[in-house]
Design a protein around this motif. Structure first.
Motif, PDB file in Angstrom:
ATOM      1  N   SER A 177       0.821  -1.220   0.000  1.00 15.57           N
ATOM      2  CA  SER A 177       0.000   0.000   0.000  1.00 15.57           C
ATOM      3  C   SER A 177       0.850   1.263   0.000  1.00 15.57           C
ATOM      4  O   SER A 177       0.327   2.360  -0.214  1.00 15.57           O
ATOM      5  CB  SER A 177      -0.919   0.013   1.225  1.00 15.57           C
ATOM      6  N   GLY A 178       2.135   1.108   0.261  1.00 17.85           N
ATOM      7  CA  GLY A 178       3.026   2.256   0.335  1.00 17.85           C
ATOM      8  C   GLY A 178       3.138   2.847   1.723  1.00 17.85           C
ATOM      9  O   GLY A 178       3.882   3.813   1.934  1.00 17.85           O
ATOM     10  N   ALA A 179       2.410   2.271   2.693  1.00 17.77           N
ATOM     11  CA  ALA A 179       2.492   2.782   4.066  1.00 17.77           C
ATOM     12  C   ALA A 179       3.904   2.600   4.614  1.00 17.77           C
ATOM     13  O   ALA A 179       4.422   3.457   5.329  1.00 17.77           O
ATOM     14  CB  ALA A 179       1.469   2.071   4.949  1.00 17.77           C
TER      15      ALA A 179
ATOM     16  N   ILE B 254      15.054  -0.125   7.266  1.00 16.10           N
ATOM     17  CA  ILE B 254      16.461   0.224   7.477  1.00 16.10           C
ATOM     18  C   ILE B 254      17.007  -0.688   8.568  1.00 16.10           C
ATOM     19  O   ILE B 254      16.539  -0.642   9.716  1.00 16.10           O
ATOM     20  CB  ILE B 254      16.643   1.692   7.906  1.00 16.10           C
ATOM     21  N   VAL B 255      17.964  -1.532   8.229  1.00 16.46           N
ATOM     22  CA  VAL B 255      18.603  -2.389   9.229  1.00 16.46           C
ATOM     23  C   VAL B 255      19.663  -1.560   9.951  1.00 16.46           C
ATOM     24  O   VAL B 255      20.648  -1.137   9.352  1.00 16.46           O
ATOM     25  CB  VAL B 255      19.238  -3.635   8.576  1.00 16.46           C
TER      26      VAL B 255
ATOM     27  N   PRO C 221      12.430   9.237   7.340  1.00 15.59           N
ATOM     28  CA  PRO C 221      11.038   9.508   6.950  1.00 15.59           C
ATOM     29  C   PRO C 221      10.062   8.610   7.706  1.00 15.59           C
ATOM     30  O   PRO C 221      10.396   7.470   8.056  1.00 15.59           O
ATOM     31  CB  PRO C 221      11.042   9.189   5.447  1.00 15.59           C
ATOM     32  N   LYS C 222       8.869   9.086   7.941  1.00 15.20           N
ATOM     33  CA  LYS C 222       7.923   8.376   8.789  1.00 15.20           C
ATOM     34  C   LYS C 222       7.288   7.162   8.105  1.00 15.20           C
ATOM     35  O   LYS C 222       6.492   6.443   8.711  1.00 15.20           O
ATOM     36  CB  LYS C 222       6.840   9.339   9.287  1.00 15.20           C
ATOM     37  N   ASP C 223       7.665   6.916   6.855  1.00 15.79           N
ATOM     38  CA  ASP C 223       7.185   5.698   6.189  1.00 15.79           C
ATOM     39  C   ASP C 223       8.287   4.638   6.131  1.00 15.79           C
ATOM     40  O   ASP C 223       8.266   3.746   5.297  1.00 15.79           O
ATOM     41  CB  ASP C 223       6.667   6.002   4.787  1.00 15.79           C
ATOM     42  N   THR C 224       9.259   4.761   7.044  1.00 14.88           N
ATOM     43  CA  THR C 224      10.335   3.778   7.131  1.00 14.88           C
ATOM     44  C   THR C 224      10.273   3.071   8.490  1.00 14.88           C
ATOM     45  O   THR C 224       9.807   3.637   9.481  1.00 14.88           O
ATOM     46  CB  THR C 224      11.724   4.416   6.973  1.00 14.88           C
TER      47      THR C 224
END
Length: 550
Positions: free
Chosen positions: A394-396, A401-402, A424-427
């Motif tokens: 959905s792209g949410a 990120i490890v 970014p808040k979608d990571t």
């Protein structure tokens, strides 16, 4: 000869190596004796590998090699006498095996090699020998770099293998490679290309060792579950357990049950709270403090005894009020700290001295309150797979990120806190190891109920991050793990991080960012190979790396 030379950890003095005293706190005499312990382990490996060819397998050499290598990991053991005793044990074991193998069957260059012929019985004799077996005895910079990269991978692998052994799990192929790798560091005929291939092969067996430990932990204690861990305190006397060994924790909990003493975890023991088997203990109450390097401040206020089960021990300050309350066990050691002896076969360690001390101590003073959430090991994340996949589709969730690995004292490690804050808040951050203490208490929120920090556990649990990546690769039907929306920004400090790195390289992961500095033991030519073949790069500024990785 230098006073000492050690460059195995990220904090090597001047980014090149410690030559006067270890930044970790070890004295030059201890550093040299650790070099000799490694040399002794190589002699044991030569002969135990010959014994292995006879299909005669024995736990004793396996146990010795695991313990010897683990003892030399950064911040594990600072006790000169203990290390000397391990050398003498190794010499006795080496000579015992020698009596039961055909030395003439060894390769010609090994038949009379000093590593299987030298002897010593006193501290002065050992100290004299130790002057001639250090890292700098290898003169060629690239060969030295590759030998040490292989050695540090083996040390990390040995740590995982020892934890598994403590739970009754072993893999003879892993120990066979430990022997092979140690012997290779003696072989003057091996060129850089051959050693590079051995380093990559070390990553293969690193994966095997991690899988073995994962099986040992989860078979014994259950699969980690999503858990909220208390970071405050109660009003009972407490014992603080640090390091990594879950078997030690289990036996401590059993022996403190019903005594009125609470047990708290410290640093890398935090993830023990995620295992179902430990949740039955009402006196297993929370985690105290932060990463390992803050112990010299935080132990002052704990008030009760502290048990180190493995590495992550920092020598106390001269004016510390807690140094008479510290105990060690396993590979850990420090001169003056009481050491809890190894468990007898079929028995348990005796933690009664710690328990009796705890009964006389005041309760710990709270240094923070609230909870932190973890338990996102591979089994738990796979259970959430549908939710995670839907969020990605959905792209949410745009990217993972490890940010696994180690924490350390350097101010430059504030980079990782700032990096996590600016993502970014979608990571979503996937983490394991004590590196998480740089950001695991930040209010980063969640994405559709999925926390933006997914803590898989100890550095020992880094295997979970590989399993998660491989599972996502399968779900998304990708041909290459590098096609996943995953970037790697890994912090390192000691040798367990080295085997994690080699394991990732073996699995085909590329473009890993490594910091806060690249290892001092990588020569320019070896670094060039890693950059060209695998895209390994140092960290840059937070803003630049956010653009690149997120």
């Amino acid at each position: 000869m230098t006073n000492m030379f050690c460059f195995q950890c990220q904090e090597a003095a001047g980014g090149t190596g410690c030559t006067i005293k270890g930044v970790c706190g070890k004295e030059p005499e201890v550093a040299r004796m650790q070099d000799l312990l490694m040399y002794t382990a190589k002699g044991v490996a030569v002969l135990s590998r010959e014994k292995r060819k006879q299909n005669v397998l024995c736990e004793t050499p396996n146990r010795y090699l695991a313990d010897a290598l683990f003892t030399t990991i950064t911040n594990a053991n600072f006790d000169l006498q203990v290390i000397a005793d391990k050398i003498l044990q190794g010499l006795a074991l080496r000579d015992h095996i020698k009596e039961n193998v055909d030395v003439e069957a060894l390769p010609e260059w090994l038949k009379t090699h000093d590593v299987i012929t030298w002897n010593g019985s006193t501290i002065p004799e050992l100290e004299e020998k130790a002057k001639h077996v250090g890292v700098l005895e290898t003169k060629d910079e690239d060969i030295r770099s590759l030998r040490e990269l292989l050695t540090y991978g083996l040390k990390g692998m040995a740590a995982y293998a020892e934890h598994a052994l403590n739970l009754g799990y072993s893999d003879n192929d892993v120990f066979g490679f430990i022997e092979k790798g140690l012997i290779a560091t003696l072989d003057e005929s091996l060129d850089a290309e051959t050693l590079t291939n051995l380093v990559l092969e070390c990553g293969k067996f690193g994966v095997s060792a991690m899988a073995l430990l994962d099986k040992a932990n989860t078979s014994t204690y259950g699969h980690p579950e999503i858990t909220q861990v208390n970071i405050g305190t109660r009003n009972n006397p407490g014992i603080l357990i640090s390091g990594h060994d879950l078997k030690d924790l289990e036996e401590l909990l059993e022996q403190t049950e019903g005594t009125g003493i609470d047990v708290y975890t410290h640093s890398e023991m935090l993830p023990a709270h995620y295992y179902p088997a430990f949740k039955k203990y009402d006196h297993f109450v929370g985690n105290y403090g932060n990463s390992w390097w803050k112990q010299t401040e935080e132990f002052e206020t704990f008030n009760g005894p502290i048990l180190f089960t493995t590495n992550c021990l920092v020598p106390p300050r001269k004016k510390s009020t807690y140094s008479d309350r510290v105990f060690t066990t396993g590979a850990a050691g420090f001169s003056g700290f009481p050491h809890i002896a190894d468990r007898p076969k079929g028995g348990s360690k005796d933690f009664s001295p710690i328990i009796e001390m705890a009964k006389t101590c005041k309760p710990p003073v709270a240094i923070e309150n609230g909870t932190i959430t973890g338990g996102f090991a591979h089994n738990q994340v796979v259970q959430l797979a549908d939710k995670v996949v839907d969020a990605v589709k959905s792209g949410a969730i745009r990217k993972f990120i490890v940010m696994a690995g180690c924490d350390g004292r350097m101010k430059s490690r504030e980079y990782y806190t700032e990096f996590a804050q600016k993502l970014p808040k979608d990571t979503v951050i996937l983490t394991a190891g004590c590196a998480k203490y740089r950001y695991n208490k930040l209010p980063l929120g969640d994405i559709g109920g999925i926390p933006r920090i997914l803590d898989a556990g100890q550095c020992n649990d880094s295997y979970s991050l590989a399993v998660i990546a491989l599972k996502l690769k399968e779900i998304f039907e990708l041909n290459d793990i590098n096609e996943l929306p995953i970037a790697y920004n890994i912090a390192w400090y000691e040798q367990k991080a080295v085997i994690v790195l080699l394991a990732l390289l073996y699995l085909g992961v590329k473009n890993i960012h490594l910091g806060p500095t690249l290892p001092a033991f990588l020569s320019p030519n070896v670094t060039d190979v890693l950059v060209k073949n695998f895209g390994i790069a140092p960290i840059s500024s937070v803003d630049e790396d956010i653009k690149l990785l997120a």
